[in-house]
Design a protein around this motif. Sequence first.
Motif, PDB file in Angstrom:
ATOM      1  N   ALA A   1      46.616  25.579  38.454  1.00  0.00           N
ATOM      2  CA  ALA A   1      45.913  25.677  37.166  1.00  0.00           C
ATOM      3  C   ALA A   1      45.622  27.344  37.122  1.00  0.00           C
ATOM      4  N   ARG A   2      44.792  27.724  37.981  1.00  0.00           N
ATOM      5  CA  ARG A   2      44.376  29.033  37.738  1.00  0.00           C
ATOM      6  C   ARG A   2      45.410  30.211  37.551  1.00  0.00           C
ATOM      7  N   LEU A   3      46.483  29.990  38.481  1.00  0.00           N
ATOM      8  CA  LEU A   3      47.611  30.679  38.315  1.00  0.00           C
ATOM      9  C   LEU A   3      48.260  30.679  37.160  1.00  0.00           C
ATOM     10  N   LEU A   4      48.408  29.348  36.511  1.00  0.00           N
ATOM     11  CA  LEU A   4      49.056  29.603  35.147  1.00  0.00           C
ATOM     12  C   LEU A   4      48.489  29.895  33.852  1.00  0.00           C
ATOM     13  N   ARG A   5      46.974  29.891  33.936  1.00  0.00           N
ATOM     14  CA  ARG A   5      46.158  30.162  32.757  1.00  0.00           C
ATOM     15  C   ARG A   5      45.929  31.615  32.922  1.00  0.00           C
ATOM     16  N   SER A   6      45.914  32.237  34.136  1.00  0.00           N
ATOM     17  CA  SER A   6      45.820  33.681  34.152  1.00  0.00           C
ATOM     18  C   SER A   6      47.113  34.487  33.959  1.00  0.00           C
ATOM     19  N   LEU A   7      48.312  33.705  34.252  1.00  0.00           N
ATOM     20  CA  LEU A   7      49.597  34.221  33.751  1.00  0.00           C
ATOM     21  C   LEU A   7      49.574  34.429  32.210  1.00  0.00           C
ATOM     22  N   ALA A   8      49.172  33.150  31.506  1.00  0.00           N
ATOM     23  CA  ALA A   8      49.352  32.975  30.057  1.00  0.00           C
ATOM     24  C   ALA A   8      48.376  34.297  29.457  1.00  0.00           C
TER      25      ALA A   8
ATOM     26  N   LEU B   1      44.308  22.834  41.525  1.00  0.00           N
ATOM     27  CA  LEU B   1      43.200  23.717  41.033  1.00  0.00           C
ATOM     28  C   LEU B   1      43.814  25.261  41.124  1.00  0.00           C
ATOM     29  N   VAL B   2      44.545  25.468  42.191  1.00  0.00           N
ATOM     30  CA  VAL B   2      45.139  26.695  42.480  1.00  0.00           C
ATOM     31  C   VAL B   2      46.125  27.087  41.264  1.00  0.00           C
TER      32      VAL B   2
ATOM     33  N   TYR C   1      47.011  20.185  34.754  1.00  0.00           N
ATOM     34  CA  TYR C   1      46.888  20.339  36.169  1.00  0.00           C
ATOM     35  C   TYR C   1      44.982  20.365  36.388  1.00  0.00           C
ATOM     36  N   GLU C   2      44.546  20.683  35.365  1.00  0.00           N
ATOM     37  CA  GLU C   2      43.065  21.041  35.298  1.00  0.00           C
ATOM     38  C   GLU C   2      42.557  19.446  34.989  1.00  0.00           C
TER      39      GLU C   2
ATOM     40  N   THR D   1      49.109  40.380  38.524  1.00  0.00           N
ATOM     41  CA  THR D   1      47.687  40.204  38.209  1.00  0.00           C
ATOM     42  C   THR D   1      46.866  38.696  38.248  1.00  0.00           C
ATOM     43  N   ALA D   2      47.654  37.864  37.921  1.00  0.00           N
ATOM     44  CA  ALA D   2      47.414  36.555  37.970  1.00  0.00           C
ATOM     45  C   ALA D   2      47.193  35.929  39.429  1.00  0.00           C
ATOM     46  N   ALA D   3      48.076  36.638  40.266  1.00  0.00           N
ATOM     47  CA  ALA D   3      47.869  35.977  41.815  1.00  0.00           C
ATOM     48  C   ALA D   3      46.667  36.301  42.411  1.00  0.00           C
ATOM     49  N   THR D   4      45.953  37.476  41.909  1.00  0.00           N
ATOM     50  CA  THR D   4      44.819  37.827  42.477  1.00  0.00           C
ATOM     51  C   THR D   4      43.327  36.753  41.823  1.00  0.00           C
ATOM     52  N   ALA D   5      43.827  36.213  40.531  1.00  0.00           N
ATOM     53  CA  ALA D   5      42.859  35.309  40.182  1.00  0.00           C
ATOM     54  C   ALA D   5      43.115  33.997  40.763  1.00  0.00           C
ATOM     55  N   ALA D   6      44.325  33.712  41.021  1.00  0.00           N
ATOM     56  CA  ALA D   6      44.736  32.435  41.748  1.00  0.00           C
ATOM     57  C   ALA D   6      43.972  32.331  42.962  1.00  0.00           C
ATOM     58  N   ASP D   7      44.172  33.639  43.879  1.00  0.00           N
ATOM     59  CA  ASP D   7      43.237  33.637  45.008  1.00  0.00           C
ATOM     60  C   ASP D   7      43.800  32.687  46.007  1.00  0.00           C
ATOM     61  N   ASP D   8      45.184  32.702  46.424  1.00  0.00           N
ATOM     62  CA  ASP D   8      45.650  31.835  47.404  1.00  0.00           C
ATOM     63  C   ASP D   8      46.356  32.535  48.394  1.00  0.00           C
ATOM     64  N   ALA D   9      46.440  32.489  49.538  1.00  0.00           N
ATOM     65  CA  ALA D   9      47.002  33.064  50.737  1.00  0.00           C
ATOM     66  C   ALA D   9      48.591  32.868  50.620  1.00  0.00           C
TER      67      ALA D   9
END
Length: 275
Positions: free
Chosen positions: A184-191, A181-182, A271-272, A206-214
């Motif tokens: 998937a969030r990264l890939l969709r936000s990147l798109a 899910l992390v 991935y979703e 920008t997408a990394a902030t949406a993925a929210d993964d340390a």
Amino acid sequence: MRTRSLIGAWRELDTARHKAEFYRMWHLGYRAGLPHSRVLSEMGAIERSPWVEGMRRRLLDGVDRRDTLADTLDRAPHLFTPFEAGLIKLGEEAGGLEEILRLLGDHFDGEHRRMMWVKKKMSYPMINLIAAIFIAPFPIAFFGNPLGYLVIVGTGTAAGLVSGGALVRLAVRRYRNRPRLVLARLLRSLAIAIEAGLPLDRALDTAATAADDASLSAHLARLPPSTRSGQPLADTLRGWRGLPAEAGAALRTAGETGDYTGTLRKLADLYEEGF
């Protein structure tokens, strides 16, 4: 905007749906040529979501003062995620706000669908917890102390309703932080960020902030900006533990063909769906 109560935290899980509706209404009004002040006022109060209503009111106050959207967002970082704030600022600066609002509506609609999956996964343990509150102390009533049973059940129910929000958020974070899910969030936000016109290195930030993964943030922090800006996404993400080999191969192909947005969206869908 957050509350400790169980009911309040459960309602917060619908924030993405209300954000999607908010950005779509704003997009339609802006596309029709209406000024921001008229669009934001005529859409009315969003009473079902205090968080999104706070966004609407803050934006409306800002445009009424003739502030830029960027200044208004900077004054309310607790209301807007870095991802949406970054895209809105980009749209205002580049004159592409209409497209940005559409993309944000799509983004939060996807977030809402993912949150529905999380809520579905949480329903069973929550039902078990509620059942345990009533069933576990039942022997007390069985052995002749019904008042004690009612006191324990009432106390447990009240405690759950008042402070159960923290448990809900903990469970949500646990489900949302599953590796697929992390990713998937990264890939969709990147798109979305690339489609909005950001260069690859800025889109990834920008997408990394949406993925929210340390682990992703730590990986990107180790790479010099000059290195990241001059290489494909596949090379930048290589070595991050959250990127499977097949996803890396797909990103390399996307870099060679130039079809980043299509590839990223297809990977996010996979991935979703549990690929």
